[in-house]
Design a protein around this motif. Sequence first.
Motif, mmCIF file in Angstrom:
data_model
loop_
_atom_site.group_PDB
_atom_site.id
_atom_site.type_symbol
_atom_site.label_atom_id
_atom_site.label_comp_id
_atom_site.label_asym_id
_atom_site.label_seq_id
_atom_site.Cartn_x
_atom_site.Cartn_y
_atom_site.Cartn_z
ATOM 1 N N PRO A 140 0.042 -11.283 14.792
ATOM 2 C CA PRO A 140 -0.462 -10.122 15.533
ATOM 3 C C PRO A 140 -1.177 -9.153 14.606
ATOM 4 O O PRO A 140 -1.085 -9.249 13.381
ATOM 5 N N SER A 141 -1.882 -8.212 15.192
ATOM 6 C CA SER A 141 -2.632 -7.224 14.427
ATOM 7 C C SER A 141 -1.719 -6.466 13.473
ATOM 8 O O SER A 141 -0.628 -6.070 13.839
ATOM 9 N N GLY A 142 -2.164 -6.316 12.241
ATOM 10 C CA GLY A 142 -1.410 -5.542 11.264
ATOM 11 C C GLY A 142 -0.337 -6.327 10.533
ATOM 12 O O GLY A 142 0.430 -5.759 9.769
ATOM 13 N N CYS A 143 -0.279 -7.637 10.718
ATOM 14 C CA CYS A 143 0.788 -8.408 10.087
ATOM 15 C C CYS A 143 0.440 -8.770 8.637
ATOM 16 O O CYS A 143 1.248 -9.351 7.934
ATOM 17 N N GLY A 144 -0.774 -8.459 8.192
ATOM 18 C CA GLY A 144 -1.107 -8.676 6.782
ATOM 19 C C GLY A 144 -2.028 -9.858 6.522
ATOM 20 O O GLY A 144 -2.205 -10.256 5.372
ATOM 21 N N LYS A 145 -2.656 -10.404 7.554
ATOM 22 C CA LYS A 145 -3.526 -11.565 7.380
ATOM 23 C C LYS A 145 -4.724 -11.245 6.496
ATOM 24 O O LYS A 145 -5.026 -11.962 5.546
ATOM 25 N N THR A 146 -5.404 -10.151 6.843
ATOM 26 C CA THR A 146 -6.595 -9.785 6.083
ATOM 27 C C THR A 146 -6.233 -9.488 4.633
ATOM 28 O O THR A 146 -6.932 -9.908 3.707
ATOM 29 N N THR A 147 -5.138 -8.789 4.445
ATOM 30 C CA THR A 147 -4.704 -8.452 3.091
ATOM 31 C C THR A 147 -4.457 -9.719 2.280
ATOM 32 O O THR A 147 -4.877 -9.820 1.125
ATOM 33 N N ALA B 189 2.568 -4.877 2.837
ATOM 34 C CA ALA B 189 1.648 -5.497 3.791
ATOM 35 C C ALA B 189 1.772 -7.013 3.752
ATOM 36 O O ALA B 189 1.618 -7.688 4.760
ATOM 37 N N PHE C 112 4.290 0.582 1.270
ATOM 38 C CA PHE C 112 4.375 -0.208 2.500
ATOM 39 C C PHE C 112 4.009 -1.659 2.200
ATOM 40 O O PHE C 112 2.908 -1.936 1.713
ATOM 41 N N PHE D 150 0.867 -1.171 0.000
ATOM 42 C CA PHE D 150 0.000 0.000 0.000
ATOM 43 C C PHE D 150 0.907 1.226 0.000
ATOM 44 O O PHE D 150 1.577 1.486 0.998
ATOM 45 N N GLU E 174 -11.182 -13.863 10.916
ATOM 46 C CA GLU E 174 -11.521 -13.695 12.335
ATOM 47 C C GLU E 174 -13.024 -13.849 12.570
ATOM 48 O O GLU E 174 -13.667 -12.950 13.100
ATOM 49 N N HIS F 23 -5.901 -13.760 15.139
ATOM 50 C CA HIS F 23 -4.731 -13.365 15.926
ATOM 51 C C HIS F 23 -4.739 -14.090 17.258
ATOM 52 O O HIS F 23 -3.902 -13.856 18.119
HETATM 53 N N1 LIG Z 1 -6.383 -0.232 2.175
HETATM 54 C C1 LIG Z 1 -5.227 -0.045 2.822
HETATM 55 N N2 LIG Z 1 -4.486 1.061 2.610
HETATM 56 C C2 LIG Z 1 -3.321 1.255 3.257
HETATM 57 N N3 LIG Z 1 -2.797 0.399 4.144
HETATM 58 C C3 LIG Z 1 -3.475 -0.727 4.402
HETATM 59 C C4 LIG Z 1 -4.720 -1.008 3.757
HETATM 60 N N4 LIG Z 1 -5.170 -2.195 4.223
HETATM 61 C C5 LIG Z 1 -4.255 -2.625 5.097
HETATM 62 N N5 LIG Z 1 -3.222 -1.760 5.197
HETATM 63 C C6 LIG Z 1 -2.044 -1.933 6.039
HETATM 64 O O1 LIG Z 1 -1.493 -3.199 5.781
HETATM 65 C C7 LIG Z 1 -1.079 -3.820 6.974
HETATM 66 C C8 LIG Z 1 -1.731 -5.168 7.104
HETATM 67 O O2 LIG Z 1 -3.110 -4.979 7.273
HETATM 68 P P1 LIG Z 1 -4.108 -6.184 7.492
HETATM 69 O O3 LIG Z 1 -5.474 -5.600 7.563
HETATM 70 O O4 LIG Z 1 -3.851 -7.211 6.468
HETATM 71 O O5 LIG Z 1 -3.666 -6.694 8.913
HETATM 72 P P2 LIG Z 1 -4.250 -7.907 9.777
HETATM 73 O O6 LIG Z 1 -3.154 -8.865 9.971
HETATM 74 O O7 LIG Z 1 -5.508 -8.401 9.184
HETATM 75 O O8 LIG Z 1 -4.542 -7.193 11.157
HETATM 76 P P3 LIG Z 1 -5.765 -7.384 12.173
HETATM 77 O O9 LIG Z 1 -5.468 -8.577 13.000
HETATM 78 O O10 LIG Z 1 -5.706 -6.126 12.986
HETATM 79 O O11 LIG Z 1 -7.013 -7.489 11.358
HETATM 80 C C9 LIG Z 1 -1.423 -2.872 8.105
HETATM 81 O O12 LIG Z 1 -0.245 -2.212 8.498
HETATM 82 C C10 LIG Z 1 -2.394 -1.914 7.497
HETATM 83 O O13 LIG Z 1 -2.233 -0.640 8.045
#
Ligand SMILES: Nc1ncnc2c1ncn2[C@@H]1O[C@H](COP(=O)(O)OP(=O)(O)OP(=O)(O)O)[C@@H](O)[C@H]1O
Lengths: 267, 392
Positions: free
Chosen positions: B37-44, B18, B16, B13, B159, B192
């Motif tokens: 952990p939160s923000g590690c990129g799982k959802t992405t 992800a 950055f 992104f 989740e 997580h």
């Molecule tokens: N649309 C977006 N634009 C910019 N940055 C993004 C976007 N979506 C996610 N990110 C960034 O990418 C990284 C991974 O996000 P992601 O949502 O995949 O985390 P996650 O592992 O699912 O976290 P969580 O457990 O909190 O859901 C984060 O640092 C987030 O800030």
Amino acid sequence: MLRMSQLKRTYQGLNLTLFTLVMVFLYIPIVILVIYSFNDAKIVTSWKGFTLNYYLRLWENDAIKEALRNTLLIAGLSTFISTVFGVLAALGLENKRFSGRKGLLALIYTPLVIPDILMGVSLALLFNFTRVNTGMLTVLIAHITFCVSYTIIVVQSRLEGFDYSLVEAAMDLGAKPAAIFMKIKFPLMLPGIVAAALLAFTLSIDDFIITFFTSGRGFDTLPIYVEGTIRRGAITTINSLSTLMIAFTLFLVVVTKRVRKTLISSL
Amino acid sequence: MTEIRIENLSKDFDGFLAVDDVNIAIPFGELYSFLGPSGCGKTTLLRMIAGFEIPRSGRIVLGEQDITDLPPYKRPVNTIFQNYSLFPHMTVFDNVAFGLHIRKTPREDIRAQVHKMLALVKMEDQASKYPAQLSGGQKQRIAIARALINEPKVLLLDEPLAALDLKLRQHMLIELMNIHDAVGITFIYVTHDQSEAMSISDRVAVMENGRIVQSGPPDDIYERPASIFSAYFIGETNLFSAEVVGLEDEYVQLKCDSGDGQSFEIDSTFHFTPVLGQKLTVSLRPEKIAITRGKPGNQDDFNVLRGTIEDILYLGTHTQYIVKVGKLRVRVFSQHKRVYFDEKALDWEEPVWLFWHDTDTWLINEIHEPDQGNINPESVGSIQRGKRAGAN
Ligand SMILES: Nc1ncnc2c1ncn2[C@@H]1O[C@H](COP(=O)(O)OP(=O)(O)OP(=O)(O)O)[C@@H](O)[C@H]1O
Ligand SMILES: [Mg+2]
């Protein structure tokens, strides 16, 4: 503890009284109007007995019928056109990356705070300047002009709270963009669209000032006609006319509520 | 059978990263978790599999089919969204029927299949309700039915239990496992919560900063963490900085720094070949350590340490002792089995013996930064200071 609950009760009582007073203040004139529309007297001052005379006279009055037809025609057309514009504009404004969005929004909000009289005069000047003959067309344009800001804002505020994950969910389940619009987006926008249309309709149907400046002679809507009649002192038919209009508005509110439900479930 | 293969997948992104060069292959029918952990990129990562995010590079292959560039509505993949995303203007029935409706399935077939699905998730009697009239757990079930009715090859779950309370979460976890058994397709599960991932998954991939740092069966990851991050993120552990001072055929001798200029020696088996003088990290799970007042009998295969109890935390199923060894704080879990106890309960400030088997020491080929700490007070349960705990 007891004191507290007593206080609360007094407070609630006070609130209720105030509310009742406000409602009475709001509705007493309307009730009086409705009652006096059945009054068998030439002037409003006192009650002389029940009659349907003035309703019959309404029916026989061609000028009123003409004005009513004009009003409904203008209201219907301007509602339809301004609602369609409103929906299209709101959908366009959804794109947050669109660079002119802020400026456009400001332009849309401005007509809401411009006094009607200014709007009316400026439109009259415009029509004069462009040598367009005043009449139905100019009234229609004027009504669309002042309605469209309202419809855009109503539809847009509905879209503002729209949950885009629903679009993703639909896409995930195999729906293509067109199907997503028809089955998800439009039904969820529909209450906003209906509200916008209703607002536009009521704004149009009782507008006096702007119509006054843009209608010229020979194209009367109901408000224009009413003003003219009252000026001549013939107030009794106006009472019955107003009563009918109130009834119609109530009917409209009830119907739209019903229609909205069936519409949504049929989509 | 169709497997899902993710090859060199990256996503950024605005620069950055992800998701950073992820490679995995998931055999058909597995329940596979991404844990991090939160923000590690799982959802992405999950959204790329579903088709909502376009990868910067890499491929996603389902069986023989490269689905990397397919729009979401063409992928044989369905998603359970974290907030369920049920359509608020449709009944439960219409929500579940949506996918079939889109594919113009005949009416009678839709009816039959929806009822089958509602039966699977135990919601047959709720078909005419609207989502707003359902509880969180019920919405969850409808979301599952709505996804599974399309007979996807892979079900993605982001989740799915995060919004539910603890009891319901445990219940739904079992339900999910049953549904997985019943439909037999691949589930990719993102969480997580390490206990959730451990209990439900066939295999787990641990993620950190967009990368997969370790993957394998849950017990493997727990017992044999490949990195300090894995050891620390999954479960609880004691980490010691150590230096290899002796090498035998079956075990190594390690000198561990106790933080006060002193050191102690322990023995450990090993899974990679250390060299003499090498610095590494020792991970020792708290439940592997025994704690006693009396000196344990001299057993060759055991490591023995002397320490002082600093804190006792009664946690219901077990008691956690925090024992000071030099400047190190060592966590020990002790279960409330009478056979494990000394005559008199252990008390604050008491000198105790800690001992564990050589094979329970786990070596990690990384150097431990002391600020990662041994004790993380936030992860500790109810603290009962000044009160005797671990009653016996
Ligand atoms: N649309 C977006 N634009 C910019 N940055 C993004 C976007 N979506 C996610 N990110 C960034 O990418 C990284 C991974 O996000 P992601 O949502 O995949 O985390 P996650 O592992 O699912 O976290 P969580 O457990 O909190 O859901 C984060 O640092 C987030 O800030
Ligand atoms: Mg997430």
